[in-house]
Design an enzyme around this catalytic site. Structure first.
Site, PDB file in Angstrom:
ATOM      1  CE  LYS A  54      -4.451  -8.526 -11.696  1.00  0.00           C
ATOM      2  NZ  LYS A  54      -4.218  -8.977 -10.312  1.00  0.00           N
ATOM      3  CG  ASP A  70      -6.830 -10.865  -8.341  1.00  0.00           C
ATOM      4  OD1 ASP A  70      -6.399 -12.018  -8.544  1.00  0.00           O
ATOM      5  OD2 ASP A  70      -6.481  -9.883  -9.023  1.00  0.00           O
ATOM      6  N   GLY A  84      -0.625  -2.179   2.342  1.00  0.00           N
ATOM      7  CA  GLY A  84      -0.532  -2.150   0.884  1.00  0.00           C
ATOM      8  C   GLY A  84      -1.893  -1.901   0.273  1.00  0.00           C
ATOM      9  N   GLY A 104      -2.380  -1.354  -3.115  1.00  0.00           N
ATOM     10  CA  GLY A 104      -2.301  -1.525  -4.571  1.00  0.00           C
ATOM     11  C   GLY A 104      -3.369  -2.498  -5.046  1.00  0.00           C
TER      12      GLY A 104
HETATM   13  P1  NAD Z   1       1.065  -2.784  -6.467  1.00  0.00           P
HETATM   14  O1  NAD Z   1       2.331  -2.237  -6.978  1.00  0.00           O
HETATM   15  O2  NAD Z   1      -0.210  -2.527  -7.206  1.00  0.00           O
HETATM   16  O3  NAD Z   1       0.813  -2.275  -4.961  1.00  0.00           O
HETATM   17  C1  NAD Z   1       1.763  -2.364  -3.933  1.00  0.00           C
HETATM   18  C2  NAD Z   1       1.438  -1.259  -2.920  1.00  0.00           C
HETATM   19  O4  NAD Z   1       2.267  -1.463  -1.770  1.00  0.00           O
HETATM   20  C3  NAD Z   1       1.728   0.157  -3.432  1.00  0.00           C
HETATM   21  O5  NAD Z   1       0.572   0.954  -3.253  1.00  0.00           O
HETATM   22  C4  NAD Z   1       2.899   0.626  -2.561  1.00  0.00           C
HETATM   23  O6  NAD Z   1       2.861   2.020  -2.302  1.00  0.00           O
HETATM   24  C5  NAD Z   1       2.664  -0.182  -1.311  1.00  0.00           C
HETATM   25  N1  NAD Z   1       3.859  -0.366  -0.472  1.00  0.00           N
HETATM   26  C6  NAD Z   1       5.093  -0.780  -0.844  1.00  0.00           C
HETATM   27  N2  NAD Z   1       5.883  -0.898   0.229  1.00  0.00           N
HETATM   28  C7  NAD Z   1       5.145  -0.538   1.311  1.00  0.00           C
HETATM   29  C8  NAD Z   1       5.403  -0.444   2.706  1.00  0.00           C
HETATM   30  N3  NAD Z   1       6.601  -0.768   3.209  1.00  0.00           N
HETATM   31  N4  NAD Z   1       4.411  -0.065   3.520  1.00  0.00           N
HETATM   32  C9  NAD Z   1       3.200   0.270   3.018  1.00  0.00           C
HETATM   33  N5  NAD Z   1       2.895   0.194   1.712  1.00  0.00           N
HETATM   34  C10 NAD Z   1       3.858  -0.189   0.877  1.00  0.00           C
HETATM   35  O7  NAD Z   1       1.320  -4.348  -6.341  1.00  0.00           O
HETATM   36  P2  NAD Z   1       0.196  -5.482  -6.277  1.00  0.00           P
HETATM   37  O8  NAD Z   1      -0.244  -5.839  -7.655  1.00  0.00           O
HETATM   38  O9  NAD Z   1      -0.825  -5.089  -5.284  1.00  0.00           O
HETATM   39  O10 NAD Z   1       1.050  -6.726  -5.769  1.00  0.00           O
HETATM   40  C11 NAD Z   1       1.531  -6.790  -4.427  1.00  0.00           C
HETATM   41  C12 NAD Z   1       1.939  -8.226  -4.145  1.00  0.00           C
HETATM   42  O11 NAD Z   1       0.780  -9.063  -4.208  1.00  0.00           O
HETATM   43  C13 NAD Z   1       2.923  -8.824  -5.165  1.00  0.00           C
HETATM   44  O12 NAD Z   1       3.867  -9.587  -4.463  1.00  0.00           O
HETATM   45  C14 NAD Z   1       2.063  -9.737  -6.011  1.00  0.00           C
HETATM   46  O13 NAD Z   1       2.780 -10.834  -6.538  1.00  0.00           O
HETATM   47  C15 NAD Z   1       1.055 -10.214  -4.970  1.00  0.00           C
HETATM   48  N6  NAD Z   1      -0.220 -10.708  -5.538  1.00  0.00           N
HETATM   49  C16 NAD Z   1      -0.669 -11.916  -5.119  1.00  0.00           C
HETATM   50  C17 NAD Z   1      -1.862 -12.433  -5.608  1.00  0.00           C
HETATM   51  C18 NAD Z   1      -2.315 -13.797  -5.181  1.00  0.00           C
HETATM   52  O14 NAD Z   1      -3.204 -14.356  -5.852  1.00  0.00           O
HETATM   53  N7  NAD Z   1      -1.779 -14.352  -4.111  1.00  0.00           N
HETATM   54  C19 NAD Z   1      -2.620 -11.679  -6.522  1.00  0.00           C
HETATM   55  C20 NAD Z   1      -2.153 -10.415  -6.913  1.00  0.00           C
HETATM   56  C21 NAD Z   1      -0.926  -9.942  -6.418  1.00  0.00           C
END
Ligand code: NAD
Length: 299
Positions: free
Chosen positions: A79, A115, A139, A141
């Site tokens: 992305k 998103d 989070g 990310g």
């Molecule tokens: P990512 O890897 O980009 O980001 C995750 C972040 O969480 C990281 O910055 C990490 O350091 C942080 N993190 C992990 N454990 C932590 C904790 N205990 N406390 C604080 N921070 C913590 O991942 P992402 O792409 O953001 O995806 C995250 C989740 O969102 C996934 O489960 C993904 O499937 C979901 N998601 C859902 C949708 C939707 O449409 N519902 C869209 C995108 C992603």
């Protein structure tokens, strides 16, 4: 020669990502297009299956442009990487530094982020009337960034974003503070969760914990209280440990399914210029995820 009517336009859409075999996006988009009477094909372009490293996303984008694709959805892990290969980027995607939808127009590629609009609509339909003076997002990310952007766009007073990685938090706070106002967004460490929640109306969980592959919860249930609303972006499963604990405590909750569907709704509109039936797509998503083969919309 008798005049033959112009055939209706056909659309060819692709999904670029890694490990996207179980994605529900093809089914969601194609069913809605069928219902709308559109000619529409949605293909997976899986980097793993194609043997391409993420940094080859530009080559794949170019191949799609040259072969007449209408547009693309973009998912993990490209992305951010895809942005260097676009001719134009919508404001929200530029602020976020991430694109999940590409539209080809006049031979050029334009990027969008649905998103964030998807989460915004999810909140507006799923948490009607919920207090939003102070919200905590766990989070920072890709998903967390889209969520923070959406909350600020729909009028949350202030958002506190917490992450294990201070670099990610700082970058996000800087980008979104510059756009929405520095007094409206702040950052912190994961260890600040208890203090932050004590002052919050709601919590959005946006780490991978709670996914089928990463079971558990990043939020100790003892921190939940009935007047705190709790949203999860994780949608595989829809009922995460966090949401189950929150419901048990009497919290109002929102699962990640609506965000997944509404991002597809907004992408479909960009690809076709046709307003999809969001309720029908939500029902289809429910049917697709009700069985044992539950899987995410994108990956
Ligand atoms: P990512 O890897 O980009 O980001 C995750 C972040 O969480 C990281 O910055 C990490 O350091 C942080 N993190 C992990 N454990 C932590 C904790 N205990 N406390 C604080 N921070 C913590 O991942 P992402 O792409 O953001 O995806 C995250 C989740 O969102 C996934 O489960 C993904 O499937 C979901 N998601 C859902 C949708 C939707 O449409 N519902 C869209 C995108 C992603």
């Amino acid at each position: 020669m008798p005049n033959t009517p112009e055939p209706p336009p056909s659309r060819l859409i692709g999904l670029i990502g890694a490990g996207i075999g179980p994605s529900l996006s093809p089914a969601l988009h194609e069913r809605e297009a069928d219902e709308q009477g559109l000619r529409y094909l949605y293909r997976r372009l899986d980097l793993n299956e194609l043997g391409l490293a993420p940094d080859r996303v530009g080559d794949l984008l170019e191949a799609a442009r040259l072969t007449g694709y209408t547009g693309l959805n973009i998912t993990h892990p490209v992305k951010q990487l895809v942005m260097a290969h676009l001719d134009g980027v919508a404001e929200e995607a530029s602020v976020l530094g991430a694109v999940n939808t590409v539209l080809f127009k006049g031979g050029k590629a334009f990027g969008y982020n649905t998103d964030t609009s998807g989460f915004a609509r999810s909140v507006m339909t799923g948490l009607v009337g919920a207090p939003m003076d102070a919200v905590v997002v766990l989070g920072a990310g890709g998903a967390g960034a889209a969520v923070v952007h959406a909350l600020l766009a729909v009028g949350a007073g202030s958002v506190r974003v917490l992450d294990l990685d201070p670099v990610r938090t700082d970058r996000l706070v800087d980008a979104l503070g510059g756009h929405f106002g520095r007094d409206r967004v702040s950052g912190g460490a994961a260890a600040d969760l208890e203090a932050a929640l004590a002052e919050a109306d709601g919590l959005v969980h946006a780490t991978p914990t709670g996914m089928r592959e990463h079971p558990g919860t990043a939020v100790p249930p003892a921190l939940l209280r009935p007047d705190l609303w709790v949203a999860d972006v994780v949608y595989r499963p829809l009922e995460t440990e966090l949401l189950a604990a929150a419901r048990a405590r009497g919290c109002r909750t929102l699962d990640g399914g609506k965000m997944a569907v509404f991002q597809a709704v907004d992408s479909f509109r960009l690809f076709t210029g046709v307003e999809p039936d969001a309720d029908r797509m939500l029902r289809h998503f429910d049917a697709l995820t009700a069985g044992p083969k539950e899987a995410p919309a994108h990956a």
